[in-house]
Motif scaffolding. Structure first.
Motif, PDB file in Angstrom:
ATOM      1  N   ILE A  44       0.973  -1.367  -0.139  1.00 58.74           N
ATOM      2  CA  ILE A  44      -0.104  -0.023   0.121  1.00 58.74           C
ATOM      3  C   ILE A  44       0.712   1.347  -0.026  1.00 58.74           C
ATOM      4  O   ILE A  44       0.662   2.186  -0.684  1.00 58.74           O
ATOM      5  N   ALA A  45       2.037   1.306   0.586  1.00 57.57           N
ATOM      6  CA  ALA A  45       3.028   2.637   0.575  1.00 57.57           C
ATOM      7  C   ALA A  45       3.572   2.665  -0.742  1.00 57.57           C
ATOM      8  O   ALA A  45       3.542   3.775  -1.386  1.00 57.57           O
ATOM      9  N   LEU A  47       2.021   1.840  -3.583  1.00 62.60           N
ATOM     10  CA  LEU A  47       1.034   2.286  -4.416  1.00 62.60           C
ATOM     11  C   LEU A  47       0.714   3.771  -4.116  1.00 62.60           C
ATOM     12  O   LEU A  47       0.408   4.578  -4.850  1.00 62.60           O
ATOM     13  N   ALA A  48       0.648   4.042  -2.661  1.00 62.76           N
ATOM     14  CA  ALA A  48       0.470   5.314  -2.338  1.00 62.76           C
ATOM     15  C   ALA A  48       1.719   6.503  -2.787  1.00 62.76           C
ATOM     16  O   ALA A  48       1.005   7.565  -3.086  1.00 62.76           O
ATOM     17  N   ILE A  49       2.736   6.033  -2.602  1.00 63.50           N
ATOM     18  CA  ILE A  49       3.948   6.952  -3.087  1.00 63.50           C
ATOM     19  C   ILE A  49       3.684   6.983  -4.674  1.00 63.50           C
ATOM     20  O   ILE A  49       3.774   8.174  -5.034  1.00 63.50           O
ATOM     21  N   SER A  51       1.040   7.162  -6.274  1.00 61.57           N
ATOM     22  CA  SER A  51      -0.117   8.064  -6.616  1.00 61.57           C
ATOM     23  C   SER A  51       0.018   9.391  -5.823  1.00 61.57           C
ATOM     24  O   SER A  51      -0.193  10.206  -6.718  1.00 61.57           O
ATOM     25  N   PHE A  52       0.700   9.546  -4.770  1.00 59.95           N
ATOM     26  CA  PHE A  52       0.578  10.876  -4.075  1.00 59.95           C
ATOM     27  C   PHE A  52       1.603  11.539  -4.719  1.00 59.95           C
ATOM     28  O   PHE A  52       1.772  12.910  -4.744  1.00 59.95           O
ATOM     29  N   LYS A  53       2.925  10.961  -4.768  1.00 58.15           N
ATOM     30  CA  LYS A  53       4.293  11.656  -4.808  1.00 58.15           C
ATOM     31  C   LYS A  53       4.534  11.672  -6.373  1.00 58.15           C
ATOM     32  O   LYS A  53       5.136  12.984  -6.761  1.00 58.15           O
ATOM     33  N   LEU A  57      -1.763   7.401 -10.924  1.00 58.68           N
ATOM     34  CA  LEU A  57      -2.748   6.649 -10.007  1.00 58.68           C
ATOM     35  C   LEU A  57      -2.668   5.137 -10.196  1.00 58.68           C
ATOM     36  O   LEU A  57      -2.811   4.538 -10.951  1.00 58.68           O
ATOM     37  N   LEU A  59      -3.606   3.535  -6.914  1.00 60.76           N
ATOM     38  CA  LEU A  59      -4.437   3.082  -5.968  1.00 60.76           C
ATOM     39  C   LEU A  59      -6.049   2.824  -6.351  1.00 60.76           C
ATOM     40  O   LEU A  59      -6.420   3.437  -7.185  1.00 60.76           O
ATOM     41  N   GLY A  64      -6.899  -2.871  -1.318  1.00 62.70           N
ATOM     42  CA  GLY A  64      -6.405  -3.164   0.231  1.00 62.70           C
ATOM     43  C   GLY A  64      -6.994  -4.615   0.515  1.00 62.70           C
ATOM     44  O   GLY A  64      -5.803  -5.322   1.247  1.00 62.70           O
ATOM     45  N   GLY A 154      -1.652  -1.213 -11.493  1.00 57.44           N
ATOM     46  CA  GLY A 154      -1.289  -1.284  -9.793  1.00 57.44           C
ATOM     47  C   GLY A 154      -1.447  -2.766  -9.484  1.00 57.44           C
ATOM     48  O   GLY A 154      -0.789  -3.104  -8.689  1.00 57.44           O
TER      49      GLY A 154
END
Length: 178
Positions: A44-45, A47-49, A51-53, A57, A59, A64, A154
């Motif tokens: 999840i980290a 995928l989140a990095i 997406s966010f950083k 996209l 996530l 989950g 993803g």
């Protein structure tokens, strides 16, 4: 262990036709729990990095529960790469097609979920978390690019991280590819 003792142990552990299932849920040791939770955190980290950083996209809400399956039960058919990737791609594609063809109606989302289930069964790519993808598609109403980002890339990232993580923790993954 003798053959008789082995057969007896197997017979006692195997549910018999018409018999009741075990009265208790399986337990998990501390080591297995830490390994599984650290794996879920890792994927999840990543995928989140992404997406966010990085602005990619990656996530998807159903990822989950995919992470829980891949890191807690890596030997199950549902956790294998063909099911993770194939199930997510098929279910998202069915959701996108149904939304495009029929619009956002109650019966179209229900039909899309059922059709996605049927196609996953026919292609041997059943992945229970992917069953929610048509619902996610109907709620978000994304463009067709959603099939690639976050769905395909993803899911592929999840499998790649799972392979690296399980190898690092000396666990076998995947059990098979095809």
């Amino acid at each position: 262990m003798s053959d008789l003792a082995t057969n007896t142990a197997i017979a006692q552990a195997s549910p018999r036709a018409g018999s009741r299932s075990p009265s208790r849920a399986p337990g998990y040791g501390l080591r297995a729990g830490v390994i599984a939770c650290a794996g879920v955190f890792s994927i999840i980290a990543v995928l989140a990095i992404g997406s966010f950083k990085l602005g990619w996209l990656l996530l998807l809400g159903s990822f989950g529960s995919t992470a829980v399956m891949v890191f807690t039960f890596p030997d199950l058919h549902f956790s294998q790469p063909r099911s993770v990737i194939g199930g997510h791609v098929i279910s998202t594609a069915v959701g996108l097609a149904a939304l495009a063809l029929f619009g956002p109606t109650w019966w179209a989302v229900a039909a899309a979920a059922a059709a996605a289930c049927a196609l996953m069964m026919l292609t041997r790519t059943v992945h229970p978390p992917a069953g929610s993808n048509p619902v996610i598609v109907f709620l978000a109403a994304p463009k067709w690019s959603f099939l690639f980002f976050p769905t395909l890339f993803g899911a592929m990232t999840m499998v790649a991280v799972a392979m690296l993580y399980h190898r690092a923790t000396r666990r076998t993954y995947p059990a098979y590819w095809y």
